[in-house]
Design a protein around this motif. Structure first.
Motif, short mmCIF file in Angstrom:
data_model
loop_
_atom_site.label_atom_id
_atom_site.label_comp_id
_atom_site.label_asym_id
_atom_site.label_seq_id
_atom_site.Cartn_x
_atom_site.Cartn_y
_atom_site.Cartn_z
N ILE A 104 2.32 -9.30 41.65
CA ILE A 104 2.96 -10.13 42.68
C ILE A 104 2.38 -9.81 44.05
N LYS A 105 2.13 -8.53 44.30
CA LYS A 105 1.57 -8.13 45.58
C LYS A 105 0.14 -8.64 45.76
N LYS A 106 -0.66 -8.56 44.69
CA LYS A 106 -2.07 -8.95 44.77
C LYS A 106 -2.27 -10.47 44.64
N CYS A 107 -1.31 -11.15 44.05
CA CYS A 107 -1.42 -12.61 43.86
C CYS A 107 -0.14 -13.27 44.38
N PRO A 108 0.11 -13.18 45.68
CA PRO A 108 1.41 -13.59 46.23
C PRO A 108 1.70 -15.08 46.14
N ARG A 109 0.69 -15.91 45.95
CA ARG A 109 0.90 -17.36 45.92
C ARG A 109 0.97 -17.93 44.51
N ALA A 110 0.86 -17.05 43.53
CA ALA A 110 1.01 -17.48 42.13
C ALA A 110 2.47 -17.31 41.70
N ARG A 111 2.86 -18.06 40.68
CA ARG A 111 4.18 -17.91 40.10
C ARG A 111 4.01 -17.33 38.70
N PHE A 112 4.67 -16.21 38.45
CA PHE A 112 4.54 -15.53 37.17
C PHE A 112 5.81 -15.70 36.33
N VAL A 113 5.61 -15.76 35.01
CA VAL A 113 6.71 -15.75 34.05
C VAL A 113 6.38 -14.68 33.02
N TRP A 114 7.33 -13.79 32.74
CA TRP A 114 7.13 -12.81 31.69
C TRP A 114 7.45 -13.46 30.34
N VAL A 115 6.52 -13.34 29.39
CA VAL A 115 6.65 -13.97 28.08
C VAL A 115 6.72 -12.89 27.01
N MET A 116 7.67 -13.01 26.09
CA MET A 116 7.71 -12.06 24.98
C MET A 116 8.41 -12.68 23.77
N GLY A 117 8.11 -12.11 22.61
CA GLY A 117 8.74 -12.56 21.39
C GLY A 117 10.18 -12.07 21.32
N ALA A 118 11.00 -12.76 20.54
CA ALA A 118 12.41 -12.43 20.46
C ALA A 118 12.65 -11.02 19.92
N ASP A 119 11.74 -10.50 19.11
CA ASP A 119 11.90 -9.16 18.59
C ASP A 119 11.93 -8.12 19.70
N ILE A 142 10.39 -16.22 23.17
CA ILE A 142 9.97 -17.13 22.10
C ILE A 142 10.54 -16.61 20.78
N ASP A 143 11.26 -17.45 20.06
CA ASP A 143 11.89 -17.04 18.81
C ASP A 143 10.86 -16.52 17.81
N ARG A 144 11.25 -15.48 17.07
CA ARG A 144 10.39 -14.89 16.05
C ARG A 144 11.20 -14.75 14.76
N PRO A 145 10.55 -14.79 13.60
CA PRO A 145 11.26 -14.72 12.33
C PRO A 145 12.15 -13.48 12.24
N GLY A 146 13.41 -13.69 11.86
CA GLY A 146 14.34 -12.59 11.65
C GLY A 146 14.86 -11.94 12.91
N SER A 147 14.56 -12.51 14.09
CA SER A 147 14.94 -11.85 15.34
C SER A 147 15.95 -12.64 16.17
N THR A 148 16.28 -13.84 15.74
CA THR A 148 17.13 -14.70 16.57
C THR A 148 18.46 -14.06 16.90
N PHE A 149 19.19 -13.62 15.87
CA PHE A 149 20.54 -13.07 16.09
C PHE A 149 20.48 -11.77 16.89
N SER A 150 19.59 -10.84 16.50
CA SER A 150 19.52 -9.56 17.18
C SER A 150 19.12 -9.72 18.64
N ALA A 151 18.28 -10.72 18.92
CA ALA A 151 17.86 -10.96 20.30
C ALA A 151 19.01 -11.51 21.13
N LEU A 152 19.66 -12.56 20.63
CA LEU A 152 20.70 -13.23 21.42
C LEU A 152 22.00 -12.43 21.51
N SER A 153 22.16 -11.44 20.64
CA SER A 153 23.34 -10.57 20.72
C SER A 153 23.00 -9.23 21.35
N SER A 154 21.79 -9.09 21.86
CA SER A 154 21.33 -7.82 22.41
C SER A 154 22.02 -7.48 23.71
N ARG A 155 21.90 -6.22 24.10
CA ARG A 155 22.49 -5.76 25.35
C ARG A 155 21.93 -6.54 26.55
#
Length: 206
Positions: A104-119, A142-155
């Motif tokens: 963010i400091k080095k690329c202040p005019r870009a917009r970043f999104v953190w992407v990860m699998g549901a696991d 992004i939803d991943r096989p077998g991870s939907t419930f554990s992800a959405l019920s996570s802390r």
């Protein structure tokens, strides 16, 4: 071919997905997450960030970084929006929160999104300064096989429940005030790095 240890070009107004992991090895499930993020989030680019190692796991048996970069580039193919990097190897920090702050400091005019699998969402609360990550950038899961419930019920999901955005507005996620996150259901690829390592005789990192 660009230097994987340097920050890729980030022009004014670009929307960039940050997709980090050890990718040991990278596989079609990883590519699916990357391509789903590109499409659903309307990204200009996705930086596939191959990390030196996962601070939460042992480095024993981890494939060399250069090999993982090469494999990820092969998997990414000719898609110009998928850029494989190892930029964290040149940073002083091992932790995602500090990596994002540096970008963010080095690329202040870009917009970043953190992407990860549901696991990964299921254990996100164990990441160093995970609250800081949520404050710095929107997060797309992004939803991943077998991870939907554990992800959405996570802390983490429970802690950030009030900041969840509808899938239908995913293309506008990068412009949302943080914290902001969305969970994207899509076609699932039933494969993991652990499965591949087990078939090859096994290593205990992921």
């Amino acid at each position: 071919m660009s230097n994987p240890y340097q920050i890729p070009p980030a022009h004014d107004g670009m929307t960039i997905g940050l997709y980090g992991g050890t990718f040991d090895p990278p596989h079609d499930g990883h590519r699916h997450v990357a391509e789903t993020a590109l499409r659903r989030l309307a990204l200009d680019s996705l930086w596939w960030m191959v990390t030196p190692g996962n601070p939460l796991k042992t480095l024993d048996g981890l494939c060399p970084l250069t090999e993982r970069i090469r494999s990820a580039r092969h998997l990414a193919g000719q898609n110009p929006k998928l850029i494989v990097t190892a930029l964290e190897a040149g940073f002083t920090s091992r932790f995602t929160a500090e990596t994002i702050a540096t970008l963010i400091k080095k690329c202040p005019r870009a917009r970043f999104v953190w992407v990860m699998g549901a696991d990964n969402l299921a254990t996100f609360h164990k990441w160093q300064d995970w609250q800081s990550i949520a404050r710095q950038v929107p997060i797309a899961i992004i939803d991943r096989p077998g991870s939907t419930f554990s992800a959405l019920s996570s802390r983490t999901a429970q802690a950030l429940r009030a900041y969840r955005k509808a899938e239908t507005s995913a293309a506008r996620l990068a412009a949302q005030q943080t914290p902001a996150w969305t969970f994207l259901h899509d076609r699932k690829i039933p494969i993991s790095s652990t499965d591949i390592r087990d078939l090859r005789g096994g290593r205990n990192t992921s």
